[in-house]
Design a protein around this motif. Structure first.
Motif, mmCIF file in Angstrom:
data_model
loop_
_atom_site.group_PDB
_atom_site.id
_atom_site.type_symbol
_atom_site.label_atom_id
_atom_site.label_comp_id
_atom_site.label_asym_id
_atom_site.label_seq_id
_atom_site.Cartn_x
_atom_site.Cartn_y
_atom_site.Cartn_z
ATOM 1 N N MET A 233 -7.041 9.665 3.246
ATOM 2 C CA MET A 233 -6.902 8.364 2.595
ATOM 3 C C MET A 233 -5.492 7.822 2.837
ATOM 4 O O MET A 233 -4.502 8.509 2.593
ATOM 5 N N LYS A 234 -5.398 6.599 3.329
ATOM 6 C CA LYS A 234 -4.116 5.966 3.567
ATOM 7 C C LYS A 234 -3.461 5.582 2.242
ATOM 8 O O LYS A 234 -4.127 5.441 1.225
ATOM 9 N N GLU B 122 -4.852 2.673 0.488
ATOM 10 C CA GLU B 122 -6.121 3.007 -0.167
ATOM 11 C C GLU B 122 -5.883 3.766 -1.471
ATOM 12 O O GLU B 122 -6.610 3.585 -2.453
ATOM 13 N N LYS B 123 -4.856 4.596 -1.474
ATOM 14 C CA LYS B 123 -4.501 5.306 -2.706
ATOM 15 C C LYS B 123 -4.046 4.319 -3.781
ATOM 16 O O LYS B 123 -4.401 4.458 -4.953
ATOM 17 N N ALA C 198 -5.009 1.232 -4.040
ATOM 18 C CA ALA C 198 -6.217 0.548 -4.521
ATOM 19 C C ALA C 198 -6.976 1.423 -5.518
ATOM 20 O O ALA C 198 -7.493 0.926 -6.529
#
Length: 440
Positions: free
Chosen positions: A1-2, A5-6, A8
């Motif tokens: 997970m980028k 994305e974390k 979000a």
């Protein structure tokens, strides 16, 4: 997970729990600067790997508040993460709390994990936000369910140093702390900070890179002293030796239950070095005395054995550095050396010294303009190749069983410009002038 994305995922968790602002400090339950992998929450969430900073997240902004040592590093590491650098005006100040107070409306909710925030930080946040009718909840860990594969706590073996190395027995140190407890009219004292624990029990470990400490808590009363630690870290012989000093052993996680059920009139706690979650676990019937840990003051006064050990330590480290600089001078023109490779070489010279344990921090080897970057850390991408010209900064140190060193040197590799020659002597000139100053 980028990282974006974390971010979000954190924001979605905030929505679910009705949280308008979330704070992630750079710390652990021991309020450490340098952290076990499990507690590198800021690095996991944002990619920033500096040792000081705080993340503050709302639905429309996510910032990293850090000081000038890390401005350049933060800009590079935060690119594309959704986080932005916010430059602190005052180092270590809770300026993110003021920002949240300006951005959030009355009735909003701000949360953080009280295991990662000192009592002092929690008090600062509450002091700013609660008068603005913003609710503050210090018992929310949003990362627990989001961080897949989160590292476990380290379980490396701990060991005890003999009195011949420390110059003072564990028994004598505990009694000295009890004397201070009595002066403060307290019958319990909690020690969370790992350096204080290490000094008090003459114990060392490998739980934090570059720091010979072991994760644990110590609770002292007039009659008992209990070390809360992962039991597997202690050999039977170590447990027996600690027992002979009057130190009992309990499981690391049991400390919270112990504090929640504490039977004492008053407990001494250091607000800067105790996490908010621990402070908030103290029963209302127990008076809390907020003062600096007695061990912090006691260990600042070195005994004769420690002073002598420090001298020997610096001699050993000086030998390692002398050999390194000789090797560097002889090989910089003939070999392909880099910032990373010379750091490894310097470690090798230190490892050859008796009693070496580890480096005391990641070696800062900054060639040319990298030498001007505070807390620069070379990586495969930034790694400069050295040439027999220009200036090289080497900031490094070693951990030995008898002491710790931190040495900064600027080395001329040759062919200096006039400007470099002038810059090279500025620190020396400043030191000479400063040593002659008279303060009234």
């Amino acid at each position: 997970m980028k990282h974006i994305e974390k971010l979000a995922a954190i924001r979605e968790a905030m929505k679910i729990q009705g949280i308008d602002g979330y704070i992630i400090p750079s710390s652990d339950p021991h309020i450490s600067e340098y952290l076990p992998e499990r507690y590198k929450c800021i690095a996991w969430a944002s990619g920033f790997t500096g040792s000081a900073g705080t993340l503050a997240i709302t639905q429309d902004f996510a910032g990293l508040w850090t000081d000038s040592r890390y401005f350049v590093q933060a800009v590079e590491q935060l690119e594309g993460t959704g986080f932005e650098l916010v430059k602190l005006k005052v180092q270590a100040a809770a300026e993110y709390a003021d920002w949240l107070g300006e951005k959030l409306n009355a009735g909003a909710k701000v949360a953080f994990d009280g295991n990662l925030a000192s009592l002092l930080v929690a008090q600062s946040v509450k002091g700013v936000l609660e008068p603005l009718d913003i609710q503050v909840d210090g018992h929310v860990d949003l990362l627990a369910d989001l961080w897949a594969g989160r590292p476990e706590l380290p379980k490396a073996q701990a060991y005890l140093l003999p009195e011949s190395t420390t110059g003072q027995s564990t028994v004598a140190k505990i009694e000295a702390v009890r004397a201070e407890m009595k002066k403060n009219r307290t019958d319990a004292h909690l020690i969370s900070s790992l350096d204080d624990l290490a000094w008090l029990l003459n114990i060392r470990g490998q739980d934090v890179p570059c720091n010979p400490v072991v994760l644990g808590f110590v609770l002292i009363t007039p009659d008992t002293a209990t070390l809360y630690i992962e039991p597997s870290k202690l050999s039977a012989e170590t447990v027996a030796e600690l027992g002979s000093y009057g130190v009992e052993i309990a499981a690391y996680d049991n400390i919270y239950q112990t504090i929640q059920t504490l039977q004492a009139k008053a407990i001494l706690i250091d607000p800067k070095r105790t996490c908010f979650a621990m402070f908030d676990s103290v029963p209302e019937s127990v008076k809390i005395v907020e003062k600096i840990n007695p061990s912090t003051t006691l260990k600042a006064i070195k005994n004769k054995v420690e002073v002598e050990n420090n001298r020997h330590t610096f001699v050993k480290d000086g030998v390692a550095l002398t050999r390194f600089f000789k090797w560097l001078e002889e090989n910089v023109a003939s070999e392909e050396l880099s910032e990373l490779s010379i750091a490894d070489k310097l470690r090798g010279f230190r490892e050859s010294q008796e009693g070496f344990v580890d480096v005391s921090f990641t070696t800062i080897a900054g060639y040319l303009d990298h030498g001007a970057l505070p807390h620069y850390s070379a990586n495969e991408k930034s790694n400069y190749t050295l040439r027999p010209k220009g200036l090289l900064l080497v900031d490094s140190g070693g951990q030995y069983k008898t002491g710790t060193t931190d040495i900064t040197r600027v080395v001329s590799l040759g062919g200096l410009t006039q400007e470099e020659k002038e810059d090279y002597t500025l620190v020396l000139k400043g030191t000479i002038e400063g040593s002659q100053a008279i303060f009234l």
